[in-house]
Design a protein around this motif. Structure first.
Motif, PDB file in Angstrom:
ATOM      1  N   LYS A  57     -28.581 -84.395 -16.127  1.00 57.88           N
ATOM      2  CA  LYS A  57     -28.438 -84.121 -17.547  1.00 57.88           C
ATOM      3  C   LYS A  57     -29.640 -83.320 -18.056  1.00 57.88           C
ATOM      4  O   LYS A  57     -30.788 -83.624 -17.712  1.00 57.88           O
ATOM      5  N   LEU A  58     -29.352 -82.295 -18.865  1.00 57.99           N
ATOM      6  CA  LEU A  58     -30.410 -81.468 -19.424  1.00 57.99           C
ATOM      7  C   LEU A  58     -30.995 -82.124 -20.671  1.00 57.99           C
ATOM      8  O   LEU A  58     -30.310 -82.854 -21.392  1.00 57.99           O
ATOM      9  N   GLN A  59     -32.273 -81.831 -20.934  1.00 58.07           N
ATOM     10  CA  GLN A  59     -32.915 -82.323 -22.123  1.00 58.07           C
ATOM     11  C   GLN A  59     -32.530 -81.459 -23.316  1.00 58.07           C
ATOM     12  O   GLN A  59     -32.423 -80.235 -23.203  1.00 58.07           O
ATOM     13  N   LEU A  60     -32.293 -82.101 -24.442  1.00 60.30           N
ATOM     14  CA  LEU A  60     -31.987 -81.397 -25.680  1.00 60.30           C
ATOM     15  C   LEU A  60     -33.186 -81.494 -26.604  1.00 60.30           C
ATOM     16  O   LEU A  60     -33.861 -82.524 -26.641  1.00 60.30           O
ATOM     17  N   PRO A  61     -33.511 -80.451 -27.395  1.00 60.78           N
ATOM     18  CA  PRO A  61     -32.763 -79.168 -27.474  1.00 60.78           C
ATOM     19  C   PRO A  61     -33.285 -78.096 -26.529  1.00 60.78           C
ATOM     20  O   PRO A  61     -32.867 -76.964 -26.593  1.00 60.78           O
ATOM     21  N   SER A  62     -34.249 -78.438 -25.636  1.00 60.16           N
ATOM     22  CA  SER A  62     -34.891 -77.405 -24.808  1.00 60.16           C
ATOM     23  C   SER A  62     -34.006 -76.899 -23.683  1.00 60.16           C
ATOM     24  O   SER A  62     -34.292 -75.855 -23.102  1.00 60.16           O
ATOM     25  N   LEU A  63     -32.914 -77.648 -23.331  1.00 60.52           N
ATOM     26  CA  LEU A  63     -32.039 -77.273 -22.221  1.00 60.52           C
ATOM     27  C   LEU A  63     -32.840 -77.118 -20.928  1.00 60.52           C
ATOM     28  O   LEU A  63     -32.598 -76.231 -20.130  1.00 60.52           O
ATOM     29  N   HIS A  64     -33.790 -78.022 -20.730  1.00 58.65           N
ATOM     30  CA  HIS A  64     -34.629 -77.981 -19.527  1.00 58.65           C
ATOM     31  C   HIS A  64     -34.256 -79.146 -18.624  1.00 58.65           C
ATOM     32  O   HIS A  64     -34.078 -80.275 -19.090  1.00 58.65           O
ATOM     33  N   CYS A  65     -34.096 -78.865 -17.311  1.00 62.01           N
ATOM     34  CA  CYS A  65     -33.757 -79.906 -16.337  1.00 62.01           C
ATOM     35  C   CYS A  65     -35.040 -80.546 -15.827  1.00 62.01           C
ATOM     36  O   CYS A  65     -35.862 -79.878 -15.190  1.00 62.01           O
TER      37      CYS A  65
END
Length: 599
Positions: free
Chosen positions: A14-22
């Protein structure tokens, strides 16, 4: 957009929000401005709709940092966002000042092979000294090191025709960009990275006619074709198209042969709304016997132009219409020279990772170290056997019983019928839960090289927390969870031999875990014997039935060859495991199995 975290396309985390970083594989992602899909920021184009990616430099490479100040470059107060093109300009200026003996800029004029304004590779010049003797030389070495280059050779091929950091006002339109799905050769995405899109590894290649022009209120035609390029045997391709542009999903199907090309009937529709409309494709591949081989998805954006006002006033249709001409089945055709004909666009297939992982679990790899069958081994086709096997571990004091069915089918349920192999009771016993079990509840089958599960009950069978349709066999995968009437839960372990599933071991997940288990075996391969929770294989088992003789159990360890063991006889292996088995003439109660255990 939904608040649910999207998944990383590289590791499924799952990606981190809001950065969209894995946080798992440390891969930054970005969101497509056209279809809003999430994909790695380093990609030059959206893999779902083909839109160009204009991700920021920090999304593509967080390591990019402002250049160090030098005597020839006026220091800047922390630039907001470093631009690779600015780096190249600084590199050219600094190289001009520090190169000897030519003080003039050593840049070749642009050629017609590259767009105007692109920086050309630097021409060879006198390399700087190995030991920097001046601040300019030191500056040059530091600058080249920042680009991953040495001071002994000038940088090459650093220019990018389409820079992801191009300002919004200067970005070319999509019509001006080359079509990445048909253009030959790699495209440059980001700074100094080459990305090529290769469809040669996909089992099938699907192309859509992208030359059609659509206008609101006017009939348009959608054409598709496919090539079974890496299909190893005859198979079935099921394709579903969904879009707000269409009134309902469109199903397509084709029975394909390896290397054969197919085309689908032209699909006519009347779009009602102008704009960009993504078509969502779901592609499923399965064998002729309905065994799934994989699932993929793709997307293609259709542009619908606005119709003149008078034409719109004459439209009274209540919704978009799809008209199938000649059915929805693909027809074999001559090779269309896939990837070469102008106007046809290859759909980039994205694998359904969760589904495809389960497809692999339907037939796990053969266990490493599985022994060969003895030369005189024999098991008659169609022979059925019902037996119980008792095993005790003298080192740990643990013991277990395995209820064996040697054949291709075994049923389980409340019991009371000799045709039902395994009679179940929840443990600890619960009369209400026991009453939910049907006399014959669930059937397991070995067929077509796979394991199948079928519900034949009143209160249902749950597979991976989903209730099965009654009398609709479904494939059983490695470590699936299933529960007859949601009363007794089982976890299967599959044994593969010569590219086919030949045995199913069932471990209970109640009070009898590790004490009572079950096995359906075809009798065609050695079976590993393990204790619950231990990865060690205690020994290998193999059923044998010679002509004019009763069944025997063959046992093999790492130290010994295959040895026969008759019914009711006991044998101690490696001075640790005591094994004994008995042949059953009919099914027995669960409590009778437990009576063999040493508590």
């Amino acid at each position: 957009m939904s608040g649910e975290n999207p998944e990383c396309l590289l590791c499924d985390a799952k990606l981190q929000l809001p950065s969209l970083h894995c946080s798992t594989c440390d891969t930054p992602h970005t969101r497509c401005n056209d279809c809003e899909a999430v994909f790695p920021a380093k990609d030059a184009f959206c893999p779902f709709c083909g839109a160009p990616s204009f991700a920021s430099a920090s999304e593509i490479d967080p390591s990019l940092s402002p250049l160090p100040a030098s005597p020839s470059i006026e220091p800047q107060p922390q630039p907001k966002l470093p631009n690779p093109q600015d780096k190249l300009d600084q590199l050219a200026g600094l190289f001009q000042q520090t190169s000897q003996p030519d003080p003039a800029p050593n840049l070749q004029p642009p050629t017609t092979s590259q767009p105007s304004g692109a920086l050309q590779p630097l021409a060879p010049s006198t390399p700087p000294s190995a030991e920097a003797s001046s601040p300019e030389d030191a500056n040059m070495q530091a600058l080249l090191a920042g680009f991953g280059l040495s001071g002994d050779a000038p940088p090459q091929d650093l220019a990018s025709p389409v820079s992801p950091q191009t300002p919004q006002a200067m970005r070319p339109s999509r019509e001006e960009l080359p079509d990445w799905r048909t253009a030959g050769g790699p495209l440059v995405g980001g700074f100094g990275s080459d990305i090529s899109f290769n469809h040669s590894d996909d089992p099938i290649l699907i192309e859509i006619d992208g030359s059609e022009e659509y206008r609101a209120g006017e009939q348009g035609v959608l054409r598709l074709r496919l090539l079974a390029q890496n299909v190893e045997e005859d198979a079935i391709v099921r394709l579903k198209i969904e879009s707000k542009l269409l009134a309902k999903p469109v199903p397509l199907e084709a029975e394909v042969q390896p290397g054969q090309a197919y085309h689908f009937p032209a699909m006519a529709f009347v779009p009602q709304i102008a704009g960009r409309h993504p078509l969502q494709f779901t592609v499923a591949l399965e064998t002729i016997s309905k065994v799934p081989l994989g699932k993929w998805s793709s997307s293609h954006v259709v542009k619908v132009e606005e119709a003149p006002q008078q034409e719109n006033q004459a439209i009274s249709a209540g919704g978009d219409v799809i008209i199938m001409g000649g059915g929805n089945r693909g027809q074999a055709a001559e090779d269309y020279s896939f990837g070469e004909k102008k106007g046809w666009v290859a759909l980039p297939l994205q694998p359904d990772r969760a589904f495809n992982r389960r497809v692999k679990a339907l037939k796990p790899p053969t266990i490493h170290g599985m022994p060969e069958l003895p030369s005189d081994w024999y098991w008659p086709v169609g022979t059925q056997l019902l037996a119980s096997l008792f095993v005790a571990d003298h080192h740990t004091g643990r013991s277990q019983v395995i209820a064996f069915v040697c054949g291709t089918t075994a049923s389980m349920g409340r019991g009371g019928d000799p045709s039902i192999a395994w009679w179940l009771r929840p443990h600890p016993h619960d009369p209400h839960q026991f009453g939910r079990l049907s006399r014959r509840h669930t059937v397991l089958t070995l067929h077509e090289g796979r394991a199948w599960i079928e519900d034949v009950s009143t209160n249902g069978t749950w597979l991976e927390d989903q209730r099965l349709e009654k009398r609709d066999p479904q494939l059983l995968a490695e470590e699936d969870h299933f529960a007859p009437a949601d009363v007794v839960r089982f976890v299967p372990t599959l044994v593969t031999y010569e590219d086919a599933v030949e045995a199913i071991f069932l471990q209970r997940e109640d009070g009898l875990m590790g004490r009572l288990s079950y096995c359906l075996a075809s009798g065609k391969c050695p079976l590993p014997l393990k204790f619950s929770g231990s990865p060690e294989i205690a020994c290998w088992l193999l059923w044998q039935k010679q002509p004019q003789m009763g069944p025997q159990l063959l046992i093999k360890t790492d130290e010994t060859d295959w040895q026969p063991l008759g019914p009711h006889a006991a044998q101690v292996l490696n001075q640790r495991y005591r094994i004994q088995w008995q042949l059953l003439s009919s099914p027995i109660e669960q409590q009778a199995y437990l009576g063999q255990l040493a508590f």
